[in-house]
Design an enzyme around this catalytic site. Structure first.
Site, PDB file in Angstrom:
ATOM      1  N   CYS A 117      31.721 -18.762  16.962  1.00 52.40           N
ATOM      2  CA  CYS A 117      31.357 -17.330  16.896  1.00 52.40           C
ATOM      3  C   CYS A 117      29.891 -17.037  17.184  1.00 52.40           C
ATOM      4  O   CYS A 117      29.574 -16.256  18.080  1.00 52.40           O
ATOM      5  CB  CYS A 117      31.722 -16.769  15.534  1.00 52.40           C
ATOM      6  SG  CYS A 117      33.495 -16.764  15.245  1.00 52.40           S
ATOM      7  N   GLU A 136       0.847  -1.189   0.000  1.00 57.82           N
ATOM      8  CA  GLU A 136       0.000   0.000   0.000  1.00 57.82           C
ATOM      9  C   GLU A 136       0.883   1.239   0.000  1.00 57.82           C
ATOM     10  O   GLU A 136       1.935   1.264   0.632  1.00 57.82           O
ATOM     11  CB  GLU A 136      -0.917  -0.016   1.227  1.00 57.82           C
ATOM     12  CG  GLU A 136      -2.032  -1.032   1.067  1.00 57.82           C
ATOM     13  CD  GLU A 136      -2.931  -1.154   2.289  1.00 57.82           C
ATOM     14  OE1 GLU A 136      -3.048  -0.173   3.043  1.00 57.82           O
ATOM     15  OE2 GLU A 136      -3.493  -2.238   2.478  1.00 57.82           O
TER      16      GLU A 136
HETATM   17  N1  LIG Z   1      -3.441  -4.626   1.098  1.00 57.56           N
HETATM   18  C1  LIG Z   1      -2.271  -5.078   0.690  1.00 57.56           C
HETATM   19  O1  LIG Z   1      -1.292  -4.340   0.579  1.00 57.56           O
HETATM   20  C2  LIG Z   1      -2.115  -6.520   0.308  1.00 57.56           C
HETATM   21  C3  LIG Z   1      -0.936  -6.961  -0.303  1.00 57.56           C
HETATM   22  C4  LIG Z   1      -0.808  -8.294  -0.646  1.00 57.56           C
HETATM   23  C5  LIG Z   1      -1.827  -9.191  -0.376  1.00 57.56           C
HETATM   24  N2  LIG Z   1      -2.960  -8.756   0.254  1.00 57.56           N
HETATM   25  C6  LIG Z   1      -4.019  -9.731   0.486  1.00 57.56           C
HETATM   26  O2  LIG Z   1      -5.021  -9.529  -0.507  1.00 57.56           O
HETATM   27  C7  LIG Z   1      -6.331  -9.731   0.043  1.00 57.56           C
HETATM   28  C8  LIG Z   1      -7.156  -8.478  -0.127  1.00 57.56           C
HETATM   29  O3  LIG Z   1      -6.554  -7.435   0.595  1.00 57.56           O
HETATM   30  P1  LIG Z   1      -7.089  -5.940   0.501  1.00 57.56           P
HETATM   31  O4  LIG Z   1      -6.211  -5.118   1.370  1.00 57.56           O
HETATM   32  O5  LIG Z   1      -7.310  -5.551  -0.898  1.00 57.56           O
HETATM   33  O6  LIG Z   1      -8.525  -6.138   1.239  1.00 57.56           O
HETATM   34  P2  LIG Z   1      -9.661  -5.067   1.475  1.00 57.56           P
HETATM   35  O7  LIG Z   1     -10.261  -5.367   2.799  1.00 57.56           O
HETATM   36  O8  LIG Z   1      -9.167  -3.698   1.191  1.00 57.56           O
HETATM   37  O9  LIG Z   1     -10.721  -5.427   0.335  1.00 57.56           O
HETATM   38  C9  LIG Z   1     -11.442  -6.612   0.306  1.00 57.56           C
HETATM   39  C10 LIG Z   1     -12.736  -6.341  -0.487  1.00 57.56           C
HETATM   40  O10 LIG Z   1     -13.423  -7.579  -0.664  1.00 57.56           O
HETATM   41  C11 LIG Z   1     -14.813  -7.283  -0.656  1.00 57.56           C
HETATM   42  N3  LIG Z   1     -15.597  -8.507  -0.482  1.00 57.56           N
HETATM   43  C12 LIG Z   1     -15.828  -9.233   0.634  1.00 57.56           C
HETATM   44  N4  LIG Z   1     -16.635 -10.293   0.354  1.00 57.56           N
HETATM   45  C13 LIG Z   1     -16.902 -10.224  -0.970  1.00 57.56           C
HETATM   46  C14 LIG Z   1     -17.675 -11.026  -1.858  1.00 57.56           C
HETATM   47  N5  LIG Z   1     -18.316 -12.108  -1.426  1.00 57.56           N
HETATM   48  N6  LIG Z   1     -17.705 -10.682  -3.158  1.00 57.56           N
HETATM   49  C15 LIG Z   1     -17.043  -9.603  -3.608  1.00 57.56           C
HETATM   50  N7  LIG Z   1     -16.314  -8.790  -2.807  1.00 57.56           N
HETATM   51  C16 LIG Z   1     -16.256  -9.100  -1.512  1.00 57.56           C
HETATM   52  C17 LIG Z   1     -14.929  -6.259   0.464  1.00 57.56           C
HETATM   53  O11 LIG Z   1     -16.155  -5.554   0.413  1.00 57.56           O
HETATM   54  C18 LIG Z   1     -13.700  -5.395   0.203  1.00 57.56           C
HETATM   55  O12 LIG Z   1     -14.018  -4.330  -0.668  1.00 57.56           O
HETATM   56  C19 LIG Z   1      -6.103 -10.152   1.496  1.00 57.56           C
HETATM   57  O13 LIG Z   1      -6.057 -11.541   1.569  1.00 57.56           O
HETATM   58  C20 LIG Z   1      -4.739  -9.570   1.817  1.00 57.56           C
HETATM   59  O14 LIG Z   1      -4.085 -10.298   2.850  1.00 57.56           O
HETATM   60  C21 LIG Z   1      -3.127  -7.448   0.587  1.00 57.56           C
END
Ligand SMILES: NC(=O)c1ccc[n+]([C@@H]2O[C@H](COP(=O)([O-])OP(=O)(O)OC[C@H]3O[C@@H](n4cnc5c(N)ncnc54)[C@H](O)[C@@H]3O)[C@@H](O)[C@H]2O)c1
Length: 437
Positions: free
Chosen positions: A267, A161
């Site tokens: 070490c 992010e």
């Molecule tokens: N945020 C990061 O930087 C990052 C980086 C790498 C991996 N991830 C992984 O990626 C995944 C998503 O992370 P994120 O930060 O984007 O999550 P987030 O919480 O920002 O977004 C998740 C979205 O999924 C939606 N959602 C939930 N149930 C749903 C459904 N049934 N149908 C459609 N949409 C639905 C939610 O409303 C939400 O908008 C997680 O597993 C996280 O661990 C995140």
């Protein structure tokens, strides 16, 4: 390509915008109507550098639509990226409600589709989730067969992010966890221009994401603990860590990152003890540093338990010094392993081409005399005798020739515990019980 993206949070929204920018037709799906409305009006649902302009541009291009209708999204696309959240449950486990519920819907949507479909899981998932939980749900709900009617793969997301568009365009690499050629081909088409693609098993790809994040957490904690100790000692932590990072040979490199046996030698253990003492004297808490020796001990105990679990009583050890190519026995974990096995009443023979009792001097000699006083009666000059007279062979030598010799002389009733390298152990013929990590 026609692509649907499920979950329009940080990962999903950025992927949607970047894939649309690259010319693909995108359908975004979320259960949050507010996010759908924002995208529909050309606005970004997440605050990220470059997203305001990019979302406005790709929505205006007509290549992006959004919906809450899963069935429509699956029918109107060939590939679905699944990016819903996988947060922590109160007990620390992964809350998989969103991904499981969505997968049920995806399976039902697939039932009415008469073309093949690719599901690419991008959410972080504990190893085994795709193959043991999600794929069976897709098959059950769709009445179709993976590998035949549809394909599944796991592609961990590495964006951060704050810099997510830049990270999307310049990932460290693209990892595709799959058994399916169709999945590899599709992802090469979508991401091949971004750099290296590595294809691996689904479970390894799932684990890799945790491993990378844990490693990043470890690095931050290491730097911060070092800084706290430096501060207490009146040392400039930036100067120290800058120099730490300049060593690309041992520090910022793949050195010391291959799984193997516990560390030892003259070490590492002593310097860690001194570091911990320095911090204790200055009331500086360093939980990471103080956990290293206990963790190393757990690794040694693990090897002891594995030998004992074979139920065999005659053990042959190939290697005794703390690493191959030296006769230094000080704090060698192999000496400690030998001491414990003898203590448990097992009989032991040892082969180490570098260790000659008559030549051991000073602290080196004292260490072995203190831990295995009768080592002289256990050491053998010949490898063959040690292998012949043992039921379990513990390999602590990295010398390939020794290992090849072992492979040629093993009997069917013998166990091998290779402390150096699991991939190497796999090259032994199938008669050998897999007792390695
Ligand atoms: N945020 C990061 O930087 C990052 C980086 C790498 C991996 N991830 C992984 O990626 C995944 C998503 O992370 P994120 O930060 O984007 O999550 P987030 O919480 O920002 O977004 C998740 C979205 O999924 C939606 N959602 C939930 N149930 C749903 C459904 N049934 N149908 C459609 N949409 C639905 C939610 O409303 C939400 O908008 C997680 O597993 C996280 O661990 C995140």
């Amino acid at each position: 390509m026609n692509i649907s993206i499920f979950g329009l949070g940080y990962v999903g929204a950025v992927s949607l915008a970047c894939l649309a920018r690259d010319g693909h037709s995108m359908i975004g799906v979320d259960i949050d109507e507010a996010k759908l409305a924002l995208i529909r009006s050309g606005k970004t649902p997440v605050v990220e550098e470059g997203m305001v302009e990019l979302v406005a541009r790709v929505v205006a291009s007509g290549r992006v639509s959004v919906t809450s209708d899963t069935t429509r999204a699956v029918r109107e696309s060939e590939t679905s990226f699944i990016c819903v959240g996988t947060p922590s449950a109160p007990n620390g486990s992964q809350d998989q409600n969103a991904i499981v519920n969505l997968t049920r819907e995806l399976g039902r949507a697939l039932r009415g589709k008469n073309r093949a479909h690719l599901f690419v899981y991008r959410s972080t998932l504990v190893p085994g989730t795709v193959e043991d939980v999600l794929r069976p749900i897709l098959e059950k709900e769709s009445g179709k067969k993976e590998g035949q009617d549809f394909h599944v793969c796991f592609q961990p997301e590495f964006l951060r992010e704050g810099t997510s568009i830049r990270d999307y365009d310049k990932p460290p690499y693209t990892i595709v966890g799959t058994n399916s050629e169709a999945a590899t081909t599709a992802l090469r088409m979508l991401f091949g221009h971004l750099g290296d693609i590595h294809v691996t098993s689904i479970r390894s790809a799932e684990m890799l994401k945790y491993c990378c994040n844990n490693f990043h957490a470890l690095k931050i904690t290491f730097a911060n603990e070092t800084a706290r100790l430096c501060e207490a000692l009146g040392v400039d932590p930036f100067e120290v860590m800058d120099l730490v990072c300049k060593d690309k040979q041992l520090n910022i490199s793949s050195a010391y990152l291959r799984p193997g046996f516990a560390f030892g030698g003259s070490c590492l253990p002593k310097d860690l003890r001194a570091t911990n003492y320095m911090s204790k004297m200055r009331d500086v808490e360093l939980p990471l540093h103080t956990s290293l020796l206990p963790s190393n001990r757990v690794h040694l105990d693990h090897a002891i338990a594995k030998v004992l679990a074979t139920g065999k009583r005659r053990v042959g050890m190939l290697g005794l010094s703390f690493k191959s190519g030296t006769d230094d026995l000080r704090e060698s974990p192999l000496v400690l392993l030998a001491e414990h096995l003898i203590g448990k009443g097992l009989s032991l023979l040892v082969y180490d081409p570098e260790v000659h009792l008559s030549q051991l001097l000073g602290a080196n000699r004292r260490f072995i005399e203190q831990h295995v006083p009768h080592i002289g009666s256990l050491l053998r000059a010949g490898l063959e005798e040690v292998i012949r007279e043992s039921d379990v062979i513990v390999v602590g030598l990295s010398d390939r020739r020794v290992f090849d010799f072992l492979g040629q002389h093993l009997r069917e009733d013998q166990f091998v515990l290779d402390l150096v390298s699991m991939p190497r152990a796999r090259t032994l013929n199938a008669r050998v019980a897999g007792l390695c990590w």
